[in-house]
Enzyme design. Structure first.
Site, PDB file in Angstrom:
ATOM      1  N   LYS A  81      -8.375   4.812  -4.134  1.00 51.29           N
ATOM      2  CA  LYS A  81      -7.523   5.313  -5.214  1.00 51.29           C
ATOM      3  C   LYS A  81      -8.356   5.504  -6.483  1.00 51.29           C
ATOM      4  O   LYS A  81      -9.274   4.728  -6.758  1.00 51.29           O
ATOM      5  CB  LYS A  81      -6.416   4.283  -5.438  1.00 51.29           C
ATOM      6  CG  LYS A  81      -5.351   4.639  -6.452  1.00 51.29           C
ATOM      7  CD  LYS A  81      -4.279   3.551  -6.448  1.00 51.29           C
ATOM      8  CE  LYS A  81      -3.178   3.817  -7.453  1.00 51.29           C
ATOM      9  NZ  LYS A  81      -2.104   2.788  -7.374  1.00 51.29           N
ATOM     10  N   SER A 154       2.536   5.220  -7.092  1.00 58.85           N
ATOM     11  CA  SER A 154       1.207   5.469  -7.667  1.00 58.85           C
ATOM     12  C   SER A 154       0.101   5.656  -6.631  1.00 58.85           C
ATOM     13  O   SER A 154      -0.829   6.414  -6.852  1.00 58.85           O
ATOM     14  CB  SER A 154       0.832   4.368  -8.654  1.00 58.85           C
ATOM     15  OG  SER A 154       0.415   3.199  -8.026  1.00 58.85           O
ATOM     16  N   SER A 178       3.772   0.027  -5.102  1.00 56.25           N
ATOM     17  CA  SER A 178       2.984   1.251  -4.936  1.00 56.25           C
ATOM     18  C   SER A 178       1.983   1.247  -3.802  1.00 56.25           C
ATOM     19  O   SER A 178       1.289   2.246  -3.598  1.00 56.25           O
ATOM     20  CB  SER A 178       2.270   1.590  -6.248  1.00 56.25           C
ATOM     21  OG  SER A 178       3.211   1.984  -7.214  1.00 56.25           O
TER      22      SER A 178
END
Length: 465
Positions: A81, A154, A178
């Protein structure tokens, strides 16, 4: 090769690489080609590091040829991420403010993945600052199961890339759900570890006491492999728990001897029938696998889920002090609203939130002294459409209900494992989770492996991708 390999589980690919049946360089090239072909429509990658990934793959191939085996991740292409610092590529945290920022060092978890021999394909798109909504000036990842539907908060890029066969696993973060939301939306397995089990050094904060770093993959075994590479104390993160990185434990892939807590009213109140049916199937697996279903009463989650946004907002205001409000015009509306709410909250009101969090945490600790696991949905319905999601943002109670099964365990810090368990009649994935006492990630992975040993839900993939 690409058609044969891209939907393998990480653990399956790892075995092929270790035995020399698959080359890390070839599989990395195949992944990069697949990203180039598909990601123009899926928008899962913020940055593709093709040259670095191929260099890492060549290094892994040479090491394995010399008999230097680092870990089950050795030579396996994964992605992270865009919240994690990477010294060889940009880290933007889903913002425009940090566009072009190249950190001075890797986040501890990124360094540990590299030390384990993983090949880092690139950085995955995420919501702005890891809150609810993508920055309006940046592309949002597209759910490969249905473009009109939410890709899951997210860590959406991590979910989309892993589900679409654009990496074999990914790192995500979970502040209110998330990791678990995108796993449920994309048909994946994901672990929110115990708070402090995985270092947050070099990870952009949303809310320090609620943020959890964890793996997202295709199976519980894959998640365990990832966790063992990244977990462990980090001197650079004083909140990380003591202890070395985990060894991969030998796990009995059954429920034998495990006590699984079930609160029937909590699982059914406002929960769609399709999800209730899936929970019943999981309960049948528990019984058939030698486990015991134990009726429990879940501590009331209403206060902590109602309070979650303000709880998060105060800490987000601290995390963004250097750029907000001085650069507020560069923020999107959702993150601005969160921070403004945090800045406006009184100290007395925040203390009440903290006291409610402490009471809830103690009550969950007490419950998990009676059982090994608690069963729950990830959310009360399948991934909503973006139109439905916009309506949720305007209705505080509807928003609370969405996060009622996830955010309480960010507040309490207990580990949770999200698993896929089939699809709706419309073909959208559904998710279930187990919750365990702090430090019991191995028990969670055991439960996940037990489910996945007798089902094939985790082997389903988006049609036509």
């Amino acid at each position: 090769m690409e058609n044969e390999l891209h939907y393998l589980e990480l653990s399956e690919l790892s075995q092929l690489i270790r035995t020399g049946k698959v080359s890390p360089v070839d599989v990395t090239r195949a992944q990069l080609a697949r990203i180039e072909t598909l990601d123009g429509k899926l928008n899962s990658y913020a940055h593709v590091a093709a040259e670095q990934a191929l260099a890492q793959a060549r290094q892994a191939e040479a090491e394995l040829a010399r008999g230097e085996y680092r870990s089950p991740l050795h030579g396996v292409p994964i992605a992270v991420k865009d919240l994690f610092w990477t010294q060889d590529m940009p880290t933007t945290a889903g913002t425009t403010i940090y566009r072009g920022f190249v950190p001075p060092e890797d986040a501890t978890v990124v360094r540990r993945l590299k030390d384990a021999g993983a090949v880092i394909l690139g950085k995955l798109r995420m919501t702005e600052g890891a809150f609810a909504i993508h920055h309006p000036d940046l592309p949002a990842p597209v759910n490969p199961w249905g473009a009109a539907h939410w890709a899951g908060a997210s860590s959406s890029g991590s979910g989309v890339a892993t589900a679409a066969g654009l990496c074999y696993a990914a790192l995500g973060t979970d502040t209110g759900g998330s990791i678990r939301f995108p796993c449920a939306a994309n048909g994946l397995t994901g672990l929110k570890p115990t708070w402090g089990r995985v270092s947050r050094h070099g990870v952009f904060e949303l809310a320090a006491s609620l943020d959890h770093v964890g793996p997202m993959a295709r199976s519980a075994r894959d998640v365990l492999y990832m966790l063992c590479a990244i977990a462990g104390h980090d001197p650079k993160d004083p909140t990380s728990l003591p202890g070395a990185c985990l060894e991969i434990p030998r796990i009995d892939e059954t429920f034998k001897g495990l006590r699984v807590g079930v609160d029937e009213s909590w699982l059914s109140d406002g929960v769609d029938p399709a999800i209730q049916q899936g929970l019943q199937q999981i309960m049948a697996f528990v019984r058939e696998g030698g486990g015991v279903l134990q009726s429990v009463r879940m501590p009331d989650t209403r206060a902590v889920s109602t309070n979650w946004e303000q709880h998060c907002g105060v800490q987000a205001a601290i995390a963004h002090e250097a750029t907000y409000p001085s650069r507020a015009a560069e923020y999107g509306p959702a993150l601005s609203r969160l921070i403004d709410g945090g800045r406006e909250l009184s100290g007395l009101a925040y203390q009440r939130i903290l006291l409610a969090a402490q009471r809830f945490t103690g009550a969950v600790d007490a419950l998990l002294n009676q059982v090994d696991l608690v069963l729950a949905p990830v959310q009360p319905y399948a991934a909503p459409t973006y139109e439905q999601l916009a309506d949720l943002a305007l209705d505080p109670e509807a928003n609370r209900r969405l996060i009622q099964f996830t955010s309480p365990f960010n507040v309490s810090g207990h580990p949770c494992l999200s698993l896929p368990y089939g699809c709706t009649q419309q073909g959208l994935p559904l998710g279930v989770q187990f919750i365990a006492k702090k430090g019991a990630e191995a028990v969670l992975c055991r439960a996940g492996m037990a489910v996945q040993r007798v089902s094939d839900w985790h082997k389903q993939h988006p049609p036509g991708i």
